[in-house]
Design a protein around this motif. Structure first.
Motif, mmCIF file in Angstrom:
data_model
loop_
_atom_site.group_PDB
_atom_site.id
_atom_site.type_symbol
_atom_site.label_atom_id
_atom_site.label_comp_id
_atom_site.label_asym_id
_atom_site.label_seq_id
_atom_site.Cartn_x
_atom_site.Cartn_y
_atom_site.Cartn_z
ATOM 1 N N GLU A 242 0.845 -1.206 0.000
ATOM 2 C CA GLU A 242 0.000 0.000 0.000
ATOM 3 C C GLU A 242 0.876 1.250 0.000
ATOM 4 N N LEU A 243 1.872 1.257 0.865
ATOM 5 C CA LEU A 243 2.755 2.439 0.923
ATOM 6 C C LEU A 243 3.501 2.602 -0.402
ATOM 7 N N LEU A 244 3.969 1.468 -0.909
ATOM 8 C CA LEU A 244 4.757 1.503 -2.170
ATOM 9 C C LEU A 244 3.931 2.118 -3.302
ATOM 10 N N GLN A 245 2.698 1.648 -3.447
ATOM 11 C CA GLN A 245 1.891 2.136 -4.586
ATOM 12 C C GLN A 245 1.571 3.629 -4.392
ATOM 13 N N LYS A 246 1.428 4.072 -3.122
ATOM 14 C CA LYS A 246 1.181 5.514 -2.884
ATOM 15 C C LYS A 246 2.391 6.316 -3.373
ATOM 16 N N LEU A 247 3.569 5.858 -2.966
ATOM 17 C CA LEU A 247 4.799 6.569 -3.393
ATOM 18 C C LEU A 247 4.900 6.573 -4.918
ATOM 19 N N ASN A 248 4.602 5.416 -5.527
ATOM 20 C CA ASN A 248 4.728 5.339 -6.994
ATOM 21 C C ASN A 248 3.750 6.288 -7.677
ATOM 22 N N ARG A 249 2.500 6.373 -7.140
ATOM 23 C CA ARG A 249 1.521 7.244 -7.826
ATOM 24 C C ARG A 249 1.944 8.702 -7.685
ATOM 25 N N GLU A 250 2.447 9.066 -6.507
ATOM 26 C CA GLU A 250 2.909 10.464 -6.348
ATOM 27 C C GLU A 250 4.039 10.739 -7.338
ATOM 28 N N HIS A 251 4.940 9.799 -7.434
ATOM 29 C CA HIS A 251 6.077 9.972 -8.355
ATOM 30 C C HIS A 251 5.569 10.091 -9.784
ATOM 31 N N GLN A 252 4.502 9.347 -10.100
ATOM 32 C CA GLN A 252 4.022 9.350 -11.489
ATOM 33 C C GLN A 252 3.489 10.723 -11.875
ATOM 34 N N GLN A 253 2.936 11.485 -10.883
ATOM 35 C CA GLN A 253 2.454 12.831 -11.259
ATOM 36 C C GLN A 253 3.589 13.641 -11.861
ATOM 37 N N MET A 254 4.780 13.429 -11.338
ATOM 38 C CA MET A 254 5.878 14.317 -11.811
ATOM 39 C C MET A 254 6.396 13.879 -13.182
ATOM 40 N N HIS A 255 6.038 12.662 -13.592
ATOM 41 C CA HIS A 255 6.557 12.193 -14.896
ATOM 42 C C HIS A 255 5.377 11.661 -15.710
ATOM 43 N N PRO A 256 4.460 12.551 -16.131
ATOM 44 C CA PRO A 256 3.214 12.090 -16.781
ATOM 45 C C PRO A 256 3.476 11.317 -18.068
ATOM 46 N N ASN A 257 4.558 11.703 -18.784
ATOM 47 C CA ASN A 257 4.656 11.049 -20.110
ATOM 48 C C ASN A 257 5.596 9.852 -20.092
ATOM 49 N N HIS A 258 5.828 9.271 -18.900
ATOM 50 C CA HIS A 258 6.710 8.095 -18.846
ATOM 51 C C HIS A 258 5.829 6.867 -18.626
ATOM 52 N N ASP A 259 5.362 6.212 -19.727
ATOM 53 C CA ASP A 259 4.300 5.218 -19.580
ATOM 54 C C ASP A 259 4.786 3.923 -18.923
ATOM 55 N N GLU A 260 6.087 3.681 -18.881
ATOM 56 C CA GLU A 260 6.572 2.440 -18.249
ATOM 57 C C GLU A 260 6.153 2.376 -16.771
ATOM 58 N N LEU A 261 5.969 3.569 -16.181
ATOM 59 C CA LEU A 261 5.700 3.593 -14.724
ATOM 60 C C LEU A 261 4.421 2.820 -14.395
ATOM 61 N N SER A 262 3.351 3.081 -15.191
ATOM 62 C CA SER A 262 2.087 2.398 -14.829
ATOM 63 C C SER A 262 2.246 0.896 -15.047
#
Lengths: 473, 442, 926
Positions: A242-262
């Motif tokens: 749960e904590l990991l996915q929260k951190l990842n989603r926050e990080h994803q806001q800063m890199h919207p066009n990096h599709d590998e993240l999702s």
């Protein structure tokens, strides 16, 4: 005045005219689907339609590592009894140190008899397999190329003797994807000791790593690290996830066009589900006693291989596309009677059980079973320093294999080897034609199932081959 | 001399046909653009037609004397041919006296008689069905008598002569050896005419089969003028020759079943290849299915695949889905025609849902094993006319469904292992449908 | 009549349009078109099945025979209808419009656009079929040009149709000499703008694309540091860099990183991917290669010393011929033996020798010439102007190259440290094995003595009695059970392996020498025979690549296309010796000559690729027709010229590339949708491509952050901890099971950089393999980056991440006072940026829950196994037998920190750190 225009006749003329006008127009409409080198598919493992109507949807490949002797299993050679122990010399640049020098013929220690309505040959140790003989199509015309275990194993498993290329199971998953996305598309059930050539036998080669064979290890955790380390509980994992996915989603806001993240976030969810689903599928303790007994599970000499055959049926039933089951130790240069005898007993009941179980569950007609080694064995043996050894050496020019289910011609013997079993003489095909035939049964065209790598469109058969049509029903 | 001139009949007869049609064309143009020159031209052509028609009729008579042509077709052709000659002469002579309608009526009659003569002449030389033999499917079914070469030879029921030999003879021999045109006075229509044989001797010599006339003439080299079928006609293909040989070797029987005669090696292979079990995928016709329908299925958790990349027919997999639910069923109805296979094994499908699925007309493959469907569900499958594979192992299906299952006559495999079927019911099933694959190892 | 008058003009119109359409093309004489273009197309693409072999004419269509074409094959439809291409079945099938009638059948062989147009024009032009004499006459006019296709001269293909095959000029870009182009400055200012940016801007603006803004310093230092030394920046390094106001701060950062010894380790790893470095031979025995490690350290030293690249290539190809006395030179030629290779009693000598020659020819092609040469092994290359003759001429350069582990004293800069324990354990094991063997032979001899006694015969030791006829000696294996037989095989195999491992500590170089063919069993050390007599090996062109089908002898040679495309003054023409010696030296001189266009281009392209994630040509091992075309050809040539001018210095190229604006861009672009639509693959580099850390970078980074990394350089391969089940997984080698994998005894020994780990071909470290560490069978031009589920199991459940997190947590607990400070420090060290407020509170909240969990649940103690039971089917008897294998290292093992050695809050902190290690922000570099 007879209308004598040799073979011209009215029908062809009309057909010819119609074809050129109508066909060009019509086919240009159909040519809209992309004809790229790569197969266009949505997710890498999502199921895809076959190129042509498939006869087989699943495959259970029984690999007898070491090279079972065709002479002592399904291709008896009575002529050998005359030549038993007569000596001869074999020289030649083409032969390894092992198979040149002075030799002597060795007859088969087992008697053989005709079984089933179709009257196919089986050596004596095969007791249970005789019950299902009419479901089997025996093929004697295949020829390998290498006399050496690792290169021959790579050759039958990946189409290329030198390793580093995708395995048959990877090519089929690349072509058709998997029916159950929570399970790997290509599963391998190795012996406790991996075969010669190691993981190179089920590697994805230059294909993307989704198509790699996943070995389910017979002992310990089936997939490495699938179970959390000691002391880590489910609660623990859920909190961390749960904590990991929260951190990842926050990080994803800063890199919207990096599709590998999702993709990587989604991967953690899938792994968590798989962690629960795989053990259930793999647990065969839950099967009823009668079924276990059918496969020989629980009896000393058939337990290990029986478990693997039962597990293979369960995996195919859950939608795994390709399951490869290994039985090792067939390399009998000596003590043929004991070695082959024990091994045949260890696989006889489990394989017969597998065919009966698939048949009664209505799965056999779409599950292709293949039984084969990496090459056959010679009718002769070499004189070694300590007298006569009743065994056989490696023989790429003649080998025995059989198929069941999956659209093959049941209850037939196709092709033949010569009087002593040294060389295939009828319906002779190189190993790459076997690969083309297997792909064909899956509705895949070897010339079209290609992947661009190292400057060319590579394919399983390396440079094309023919379908062995006599084998197909 | 007569035979020599007779041979020119097929050549000469084309001239009056051409001339008459040309004249008719000019008459049409003349009708819109009156012009004296056209009128003269029509007269000349009509005259020419008359003369050549008479000559053609004369040569036709010589040819008929040569023999080999009898029967009704000959009579019709003969009289209509003479009619053409007479009518065109009369028309030529009386044209100027006829009224406008009269001229057109005359044209009508002339052309009609010409067509009749032409058609029957053609069927005399090329066999009754020469026109429609190679017509596309739908024309053929409309016109033809429907006796095309049967492929579906089931060894247990098919007859040697009627199902194998006769279709070959019909396609390759009957056009010259029939009731109306007995080339070599040989008629191959039925058993009696076969037994009578032709003018030389009977076709089949039991003692010395290879020397039988039939085989002898078949095996002559192609350019030998006694070779049958004659050069220029459709030749027998090797498997057909082998069939005839096999038939003669087994005493040229007319009443035996295929299964009764010993068949081994190559003959068995030919028979087996001829015996295409009924393949529904060849017969089922369904409109194209759009790719986004499939995507809609997939986004709703339904695995949908085409049976091959270019085919509209679909396979659906819902294995292991706890509750199927109404919206998935409604969604599937969008491809009602195209769906040929559904795998529900291990899912929560109910009898009610199965009833709706049973309305899909083209279902061939249905997997219901390891589910809680009951006999009621099986009941709804009655009118699936293409259903070939039904899997109900490990379900509560029992003897009540016996009749419903027997009623599914297209069924080829039925898996009832681990169900509530009694062994007696299974025996009944086996006797009612001997060929059915019940999942027992044979 | 007037009806006809009205019809007539309509008719003429149709006729007119029909002709006009065909006359549009310039009046190409169809006969010349046939002679120059159509006939070669038929011969290269169709005659193989249609007419080449009179017995096998596919589909009854013979393209040599004009009447057959007009009549058509079995389909009965005319293949060619002169004047009407749309009615010609041949044209219809090469259009590949419908699937089951697409010719040639394989997608890979389909005809190019120009080929289709040629055949259509030929048919529409009446499909003339000039006689052979007429064709010869036409061919005299060599000035024939069609489209941008040219003819090139090579050393000569196997068929003359291949020789005058046309090539598109731009597909041969890699073989033309390098010309340094002008820098297209445009509005940029030559004084303070960067040449690379000029080239990139020139192309980007022509596509109307803007450039992303510059990346922040924080992003830049992490990107540059991981890029150059493979390790993340420390907190101190970040702090000093952020506060450094010196305008040259970034350049100084680059200099600092280039000076660090870790730079050599990171960039050697890239080269070892291409060279396929491994410490074992693969195939059935996977014999260890005890001295291969010296080549690995040689490559690290090369990059650290910034040795000129041409010299590095020269040494790897012909070091032993340059200076056999210098150990470094012998070690360098290890490159030639890096591929998988094995020869045993089971293999055919001629085949294993040919297998080596094919392997070395192809790796030289891919690594230095960026051309996969194996495509020309069985036939002339289907796409590039590389005849089979060239393939076998280059192969002839290596005909006299034989294998040997040659004596080469250790160099002062080589690290030969080894613990007494490591050396002693091998000796101990050898002794134990000898004892057990002794036991077994005593048992056998005792039975034999008994046998002789019963017959009253005098006992004969085994060697003498073996030659006696069968009845005068005891039956084979008398007195030994099947278990014994199996175990005896295991013992003899183990002795063999241990003796090879002992040679690791001797000053030997895994090298080559020149001499006659000498193929020996690969289980023992290969030495140079005293007498090098034996004839000079003769190389031949082999039909279909089979060693049993030589066609024509060849001499050592080079890639002829390069010679023929270069103008007079740029010809290199070095003659290569055909004697026993100095073949490789001649070839190396040709390869490293400044006028050789391809070696420098190939290396520049690789350097660019490791910086930007993708090369200017995206297939670094394949510059040929089927490889990628360079996105910026002038930039590649300019950089190549720059590289040669600066004495092939690789470090100079880093300085040049990393100071360009393109390298310092942010990875997010303001007009993302437009960029994604106009340039989806970011070929124009309008923003910086983010990438996931390589497998080794991930592992090293965690060790480095936790403080466990032992920075020691070079030396004997070490064995880090790997997944214990994979480590003890029995590996089947011929006749036995390979010894279990045991990690090095102490943390100091095993926690080294991943490049120093021992690499077995049949046992990859699962945690590296799952993150796309390439296999060692094929040269890896570029690593793939896939996201697959097993990666999650490795990071989320794997022991390695747990242990690193635990050690780091323990260090933080000792160094810092409050949990908050510890969480801040952990985030800063792992994400290389300061933590924000809610990250810290989430972390503390998580720790609180976990501390409570850990205080209630004590972690179970786990033990390392001290022995493992091996069970296998003995190969000869087929009997299953078991034996015990002692794990000597584990019996005296110094483990890393274990969970039960620390308190609950440290374990909680470790779990938090493990979450940070699993997160995207750590795994990706922006």
């Amino acid at each position: 005045m007879s209308t004598d225009h040799s073979n011209w006749n009215r029908r062809d003329f009309l057909y010819g005219l119609g074809l050129s006008i109508g066909a060009v127009a019509l086919s240009s409409l159909l040519a809209c689907d992309t004809k790229t080198g790569q197969l266009v598919s949505r997710g890498p493992l999502s199921p895809a339609s076959p190129m042509m109507r498939a006869k087989a949807k699943y495959c259970i490949f029984l690999t007898m590592e070491g090279g079972p002797s065709h002479i002592d299993t399904f291709d008896p050679k009575p002529a050998l009894d005359k030549y038993h122990l007569t000596r001869f010399q074999r020289q030649g640049e083409k032969f390894s140190a092992m198979s040149s020098g002075d030799r002597y013929f060795v007859r088969s220690p087992f008697s053989s008899r005709k079984v089933g309505k179709s009257g196919v040959d089986m050596s004596a140790p095969f007791v249970h397999l005789a019950d299902v003989a009419d479901e089997i199509c025996f093929y004697r015309g295949c020829q390998a190329e290498s006399v050496n275990h690792p290169t021959a194993m790579y050759h039958i498993n990946t189409g290329n003797q030198f390793g580093g290329e995708p395995a048959l199971g990877s090519w089929i998953s690349y072509g058709l994807g998997t029916m159950n996305e929570n399970l790997p598309a290509f599963v391998v059930l190795p012996e406790v000791a991996y075969p010669q050539g190691g993981p190179g036998n089920w590697s994805n080669g230059f294909l993307p790593s989704h198509y790699q064979g996943t070995p389910l290890r017979p002992e310990g955790s089936p997939i490495l690290n699938i179970n959390p380390p000691p002391g880590v509980s489910r609660y623990h994992q859920e909190e961390s996830l749960e904590l990991l996915q929260k951190l990842n989603r926050e990080h994803q806001q800063m890199h919207p066009n990096h599709d590998e993240l999702s993709a990587r976030i989604e991967n953690y969810e899938l792994a968590y589900r798989m962690q629960m689903e795989v053990p259930d599928v793999i647990d065969i303790e839950g099967e009823d006693e009668k079924t276990k007994e059918l496969y020989g599970v629980g009896q000393a000499e058939t337990d290990a291989f029986g478990r693997k055959c039962l597990l293979a049926r369960k995996l195919v039933e859950q939608g795994v596309r390709f399951v490869q089951v290994y039985s090792g130790g067939w390399d009998s240069h000596d003590f043929l009677e004991r070695a082959h005898g024990n091994l045949i007993t260890s696989i006889d009941k489990p394989i017969a059980g597998l065919i009966k179980d698939l048949k009664r569950r209505g799965m056999l007609d779409e599950t292709l079973i293949v039984w084969s080694g990496e090459f056959g064995r010679t009718a002769d043996n070499g004189v070694r320093e300590n007298g006569v050894a009743y065994g056989r050496d490696h023989n790429p020019d003649a080998m025995g294999m059989w198929f069941a289910g999956g659209g093959v011609k049941a209850g037939h013997i196709i092709g033949a080897t010569d009087e002593l079993g040294q060389e295939a003489i009828d319906v002779v095909h190189p190993l790459r034609d076997l690969h083309v035939t297997l792909l064909h049964l899956f509705g895949l065209d070897d010339n079209k199932l290609t992947y661009f790598h190292g400057g060319r469109h590579k394919q399983l058969s390396q440079f094309g081959g023919q379908v062995i049509k006599e084998v197909i029903a | 001399m007569m035979d020599f001139l007779g041979a020119f009949h097929p050549l000469v007869l084309h001239i009056p046909i051409g001339a008459l049609l040309a004249a008719f064309l000019l008459e049409l143009i003349h009708h819109f653009r009156k012009s004296h020159a056209l009128d003269q031209a029509i007269k000349i052509l009509l005259g020419f037609t008359a003369i050549t028609a008479i000559v053609a009729a004369l040569f036709g008579y010589f040819l008929s004397q040569k023999g080999g042509y009898q029967g009704v077709t000959l009579q019709i052709h003969q009289w209509s041919g003479i009619g053409v000659a007479l009518l065109s002469t009369l028309f030529f002579l009386l044209k100027s006296r006829l009224s406008i309608q009269g001229v057109w009526i005359a044209w009508g009659i002339n052309l009609l008689v010409l067509t009749v003569a032409g058609h029957f002449g053609g069927s005399l030389t090329h066999g009754e069905d020469f026109l429609i033999r190679d017509a596309p499917g739908f024309i053929k079914t409309v016109f033809s008598s429907g006796d095309e070469v049967i492929t579906n030879i089931d060894p247990d029921s098919a007859m040697v002569f009627t199902d194998i030999i006769q279709p070959i003879v019909k396609e390759k021999c009957l056009s010259c050896h029939n009731e109306s045109k007995k080339q070599g006075s040989l008629d191959l229509r039925n058993e009696s005419t076969w037994r009578k044989g032709g003018k030389n001797s009977d076709l089949f010599d039991p003692e010395n089969i290879e020397q039988s006339l039939l085989l002898h003439r078949i095996f002559l080299p192609l350019d030998h003028e006694e070779h049958m079928p004659p050069e220029g006609q459709q030749q027998l293909i090797p498997t057909e020759v082998a069939m005839i040989e096999w038939w003669l070797e087994n005493g040229m029987s007319f009443d035996k079943k295929v299964g009764d005669l010993p068949s081994s090696g190559r003959i068995a292979q030919i028979l087996q290849s001829k015996f295409q079990p009924f393949d529904p995928f060849e017969v089922i016709t369904a409109g194209p299915i759009d790719e986004n329908v499939l995507d809609e299925f997939r986004s709703n958790g339904i695995t949908a695949l085409r049976i091959s990349q270019k085919s509209p027919l679909l396979e659906i997999r819902l294995a292991g889905v706890e509750t199927i639910g109404k919206d998935k069923i409604d969604l599937l109805k969008k491809a009602k025609e195209q769906i040929v296979r559904i795998d529900f094994h291990g899912s929560g499908i109910t009898d009610a849902e199965l009833k709706e699925i049973a309305s899909f007309p083209n279902l061939v493959h249905l997997s219901l094993h390891q589910t809680n469907i009951t006999n009621e569900g099986i009941e709804s499958l009655r009118d699936l006319k293409y259903l070939q594979h039904l899997n109900v192992h490990s379900t509560r299906v029992s003897d009540e469904s016996l009749n419903n299952l027997i009623a599914l006559d297209q069924l080829k495999s039925l898996y009832v292992w681990n169900t509530h079927f009694s062994s007696k019911a299974i025996e009944q099933l086996k006797s009612a449908r001997p060929g059915l694959d019940l999942g027992e190892v044979n | 009549m007037n009806i006809m008058v009205r019809i007539f003009p309509l008719f003429m119109l149709i006729l007119f349009f029909g002709c006009k359409e065909s006359s549009q093309k310039e009046a190409v004489d169809p006969e010349a078109l046939f002679a120059h273009e159509v006939k070669p197309i038929f011969e290269s693409k169709c005659i193989g099945c249609h007419g080449g072999d009179p017995k096998k004419i596919e589909g009854g269509l013979d393209l040599n025979n004009y009447e057959n074409l007009l009549a058509g094959g079995n389909s009965g439809k005319p293949a060619i209808v002169p004047g009407k291409s749309n009615e010609s079945l041949l044209y219809h099938s090469i259009l590949r419009v419908d699937d089951d009638l697409a010719m040639p059948p394989k997608d890979g062989d389909k005809l190019s656009e120009i080929d289709l147009q040629i055949i259509r024009d030929w048919i529409d032009g009446g499909a003339p079929w000039p006689s052979a004499e007429r064709i010869a006459e036409i061919k005299l006019d060599t000035a024939w040009e069609y489209g941008n296709r040219i003819r090139v001269k090579t050393s000569g293909g196997l068929s003359d149709t291949w020789d005058n095959r046309p090539y598109e000029k731009e597909n041969l870009w890699a073989y033309y000499p390098v010309e340094k182009p002008e820098i297209p400055w445009g509005e940029l200012d030559p004084q303070n703008d960067h040449p690379i940016d000029a080239f990139l801007a020139d192309k980007r603006e022509s596509e109307g694309l803007s450039q992303a803004p510059l990346a922040s310093d924080l992003v830049l230092i992490r990107r540059a540091t991981i890029d150059l030394i493979g390790l993340p920046p420390t907190i101190e390094e970040i702090e000093t860099f952020l506060q450094d106001k010196d305008p040259k701060a970034y350049q100084n950062l680059i200099e600092r990183l280039l000076a660090s010894p870790h730079y050599g380790e990171q960039w050697a790893r890239h080269w070892l991917d291409v060279a396929r470095y491994a410490d074992s031979g693969g195939f059935s025995n996977d014999y260890v290669r005890p001295n291969a490690w010296r080549y690995r350290d040689y490559v690290i030293r090369t990059f650290n010393d910034d040795k000129p690249y041409d010299q590095f290539v020269m040494e790897q190809l012909a070091g032993d011929e340059l200076d056999p006395e210098d150990p470094e030179m012998l070690i360098a030629t290890g490159f030639l033996r890096m591929g998988p290779w094995e020869h045993t009693a089971m293999s055919v000598a001629a085949e294993t020798r040919q297998f080596y020659l094919d392997d070395v020819t192809n790796i030289v092609g891919e690594a230095f010439l960026s051309t996969p040469l194996n495509c020309a092994k069985c036939h002339d290359h289907k796409y590039d102007p590389i005849p089979a003759r060239d393939y076998y001429s280059i192969q002839a350069v290596f005909a006299t190259t034989q294998f040997a582990e040659r004596p080469a004293p250790f160099l002062p800069e080589e690290n030969t440290e080894v613990t007494e324990f490591e050396k002693q354990r091998i000796v101990d094991w050898l002794n134990k094995t000898a004892e057990e063997q002794e036991l077994l032979s005593k048992k056998e001899e005792a039975a034999a003595k008994q046998w002789y006694k019963e017959r009253g015969l005098t006992y004969l030791p085994k060697r003498e009695r073996r030659k006696l006829p069968e009845d005068q000696q005891p039956p084979r294996y008398l007195g030994l059970t099947y278990e014994d037989l199996g175990y005896r095989k295991v013992l003899s195999k183990r002795k063999q392996l241990l003796r090879r491992q002992e040679e690791r500590f001797e000053p030997l170089a895994y090298s080559v020498y020149n001499g006659p063919v000498n193929v020996k069993n690969s289980q023992n050390r290969m030495t140079i025979p005293e007498k090098l007599n034996g004839e000079l090996p003769q190389s031949n062109i082999l039909a279909g690549g089979s060693v049993y089908a030589p066609i024509e002898p060849v001499e050592a040679g080079v890639m002829s296309i390069i010679e023929n495309l270069a103008p007079e003054k740029k010809q290199i023409n070095i003659d290569i010796s055909n004697s026993m010696e100095n073949r490789r030296l001649g070839f190396a001189k040709w390869l490293t000559h400044p006028d050789n266009p391809i070696m420098a281009r190939s290396m520049v392209n690789r350097i660019w690729q490791y910086h930007f994630g993708k090369g200017i040509c995206e297939t670094p091992n394949n510059f040929g027709n089927t490889g990628g075309k360079p996105s910026h050809p002038e930039l590649l040539d300019w950089l190549t010229a720059y590289f040669i001018e600066h004495d092939y210095s690789v470090k100079e190229m880093h300085r040049l590339i990393m100071t360009s604006e393109a390298y310092q861009l942010s990875s997010t672009h303001p007009e993302w949708s437009r960029v994604n639509e106009l340039d989806p693959n970011n070929e124009l580099l309008s923003y910086f491509n983010p990438r996931r850390m390589d497998a080794e970078e991930l592992k090293d980074a965690m060790l480095y952050i936790s403080g466990e990394l032992n920075p020691e350089m070079g030396g004997f391969p070490v064995r880090p901890e790997i997944n214990i089940e994979a480590a003890l997984q029995p590996r089947h080698i011929m006749g036995s099971i390979a010894p279990a994998y045991q990690p090095s005894r102490t943390p100091g020994e095993r926690n080294r950089r991943a490049i120093y780990a021992e690499r077995y071909r049949t046992l990859a470290d699962p945690s590296l393999e799952v993150f796309n560490q390439p296999g060692t069978d094929m040269s890896c031009e570029a690593r793939s980056e896939s996201t697959v589920t097993p990666q999650v199991f490795t990071m989320f459940n794997g022991q390695n991440v747990r242990t690193r997190s635990l050690v780091y947590a323990d260090r933080l607990m000792k160094d810092l006072e409050s949990h908050e400070a510890r969480v801040r420090e952990a985030i800063y060290a792992i994400y290389n940026r300061e933590a924000n407020a809610d990250e810290v509170s989430e972390g503390l909240n998580y720790m609180e829950k976990m501390t409570k969990y850990h205080s209630d649940n004590k972690p179970p103690k786990t033990e390392y196994p001290t022995e493992v039971e091996r069970e296998m089917f003995e190969e000869m008897t087929g009997e299953p037998f078991t034996y015990k294998e002692e794990l000597d290292i584990y019996q005296d093992y110094v483990p890393d920190l274990q969970p039960w050695q620390v308190d609950a809050s440290t374990r909680a902190l470790a779990d938090l750190i493990a979450v940070y290690f699993n997160s995207n922000e750590f795994v990706y570099v922006y």
